[in-house]
Write an enzyme that holds these catalytic residues in place. Sequence first.
Site, PDB file in Angstrom:
ATOM      1  N   GLU A  97      76.700  38.637  28.780  1.00  0.00           N
ATOM      2  CA  GLU A  97      76.941  37.224  29.098  1.00  0.00           C
ATOM      3  C   GLU A  97      78.392  36.929  29.403  1.00  0.00           C
ATOM      4  OE1 GLU A  97      77.710  32.932  28.603  1.00  0.00           O
ATOM      5  OE2 GLU A  97      78.673  34.597  27.583  1.00  0.00           O
ATOM      6  N   GLU A  98      79.303  37.519  28.631  1.00  0.00           N
ATOM      7  CA  GLU A  98      80.724  37.142  28.763  1.00  0.00           C
ATOM      8  C   GLU A  98      81.312  37.517  30.127  1.00  0.00           C
ATOM      9  OE1 GLU A  98      82.246  35.080  27.072  1.00  0.00           O
ATOM     10  OE2 GLU A  98      81.486  35.087  25.032  1.00  0.00           O
ATOM     11  N   HIS A 152      73.433  35.462  23.390  1.00  0.00           N
ATOM     12  CA  HIS A 152      74.030  36.762  23.720  1.00  0.00           C
ATOM     13  C   HIS A 152      74.757  37.396  22.531  1.00  0.00           C
ATOM     14  CE1 HIS A 152      78.267  35.292  24.402  1.00  0.00           C
ATOM     15  NE2 HIS A 152      77.661  34.169  24.723  1.00  0.00           N
ATOM     16  N   ASP A 200      80.866  32.594  19.219  1.00  0.00           N
ATOM     17  CA  ASP A 200      80.294  32.617  20.570  1.00  0.00           C
ATOM     18  C   ASP A 200      79.890  34.057  20.861  1.00  0.00           C
ATOM     19  OD1 ASP A 200      79.720  32.545  23.253  1.00  0.00           O
ATOM     20  OD2 ASP A 200      81.753  32.062  23.901  1.00  0.00           O
ATOM     21  N   ASP A 204      73.717  28.516  22.992  1.00  0.00           N
ATOM     22  CA  ASP A 204      75.097  29.012  23.033  1.00  0.00           C
ATOM     23  C   ASP A 204      76.020  27.934  22.487  1.00  0.00           C
ATOM     24  OD1 ASP A 204      77.312  30.607  23.524  1.00  0.00           O
ATOM     25  OD2 ASP A 204      76.639  31.210  25.518  1.00  0.00           O
ATOM     26  N   HIS A 262      86.701  30.942  22.129  1.00  0.00           N
ATOM     27  CA  HIS A 262      87.399  32.090  22.730  1.00  0.00           C
ATOM     28  C   HIS A 262      88.809  32.283  22.155  1.00  0.00           C
ATOM     29  CE1 HIS A 262      84.707  33.030  26.461  1.00  0.00           C
ATOM     30  NE2 HIS A 262      84.026  32.882  25.348  1.00  0.00           N
TER      31      HIS A 262
HETATM   32 ZN   LIG Z   1      78.704  32.306  24.773  1.00  0.00          ZN
END
Ligand SMILES: [Zn+2]
Length: 350
Positions: A226-227, A75, A192, A247, A327
């Site tokens: 995606e998130e 993503h 990410d 991922d 994150h």
């Molecule tokens: Zn991800």
Amino acid sequence: MPDALPPVDESSLLTFLADLLDTPSPTGFAEPAIELTEHAFEKAGEATLTRTRKGALVVRVEGQNSDAPRALTAHADTLGAMVKSIKKNGRLALSQIGGYAWNTIEGEGCTIFTNAGRQIRGSILLDKASTHVYGAKVSESPRNGETMEVRIDEEVTSADETRALGIDVGDFVAFDARVEITNGFVRSRHLDDKACVACLVSAVQSLNRAGLKPVQTTYILISNYEEVGHGAAAGIPQEVTELVAVDMAAVGEDQNSDETHATLCVKDSGGPYHYNLSQRLRKLAKDYEIPFKVDIYPYYGSDGEAYWRAGGNIAVALIGPGVDASHSYERTHLKALIATTQWVLAYLLN
Ligand SMILES: [Zn+2]
């Protein structure tokens, strides 16, 4: 099974990754990153590029066979925020996009994208940020949507003055990625999942440079939601017989994953991935001596599961490079990126 994998061009992998990381793309506003990725695939070699109606990118790489087409997905959207409201003092309250702790963006620079297309710079701070004014409250205040705000780099002291700049509720806010590459380490927000998007581009480039075709026609879906949990819920072509989500791997205490390996995730918050496909990937990593780990991610969901939950009826597995402090202000290593790219190549060629 080919004896060796084609070489991976490390410098073009890192160059594209840094460009992509520097391209703001919070979920819902990911088009600039999708477009950059589209151009990268165009340059990487022979592939057919299309977009889904939802805005995701679909790359079709013709295979030696097409009786059992495959798919890979990563993503291009990232964490971010929207302007929730404009405060009396002209500063902004935020509504989060994606799942992260507020303290992980404290002190970060950001860009606000106005309706009229203006980009306004600012930074994210606690509303009681100054030690000289608030003393112990600076460390004692909880970090949340009520206490964190955006200080914009404009001379404003009221909501009206901020509105006059064109800022409004619903404007997207992107956090600075702060990309730095040192000793093979890539430190940045949003590895990410931009790290994996770069690995997929790199794999297609390697194949093309070596004049190779995947064993099966393969679709690569670069998803854009995606998130928030529904990226690959749509966009995987009906004819596809299996899906490998690419991922980041979760690194931390009690985790097997690390920044110099790629990881096969066998289970996350959504439960186990597909056993047979996972076993095949594990065997490929062993056969090609790809540095890999096997792991379970305790608080994690992927586009593979988004696809399954939407009714996808094929085997799904998950691989990706180890990313520290996910994150938050993330970091991985070139070794993990190469391992991931090689793993994708091994899958494409076998
Ligand atoms: Zn991800």
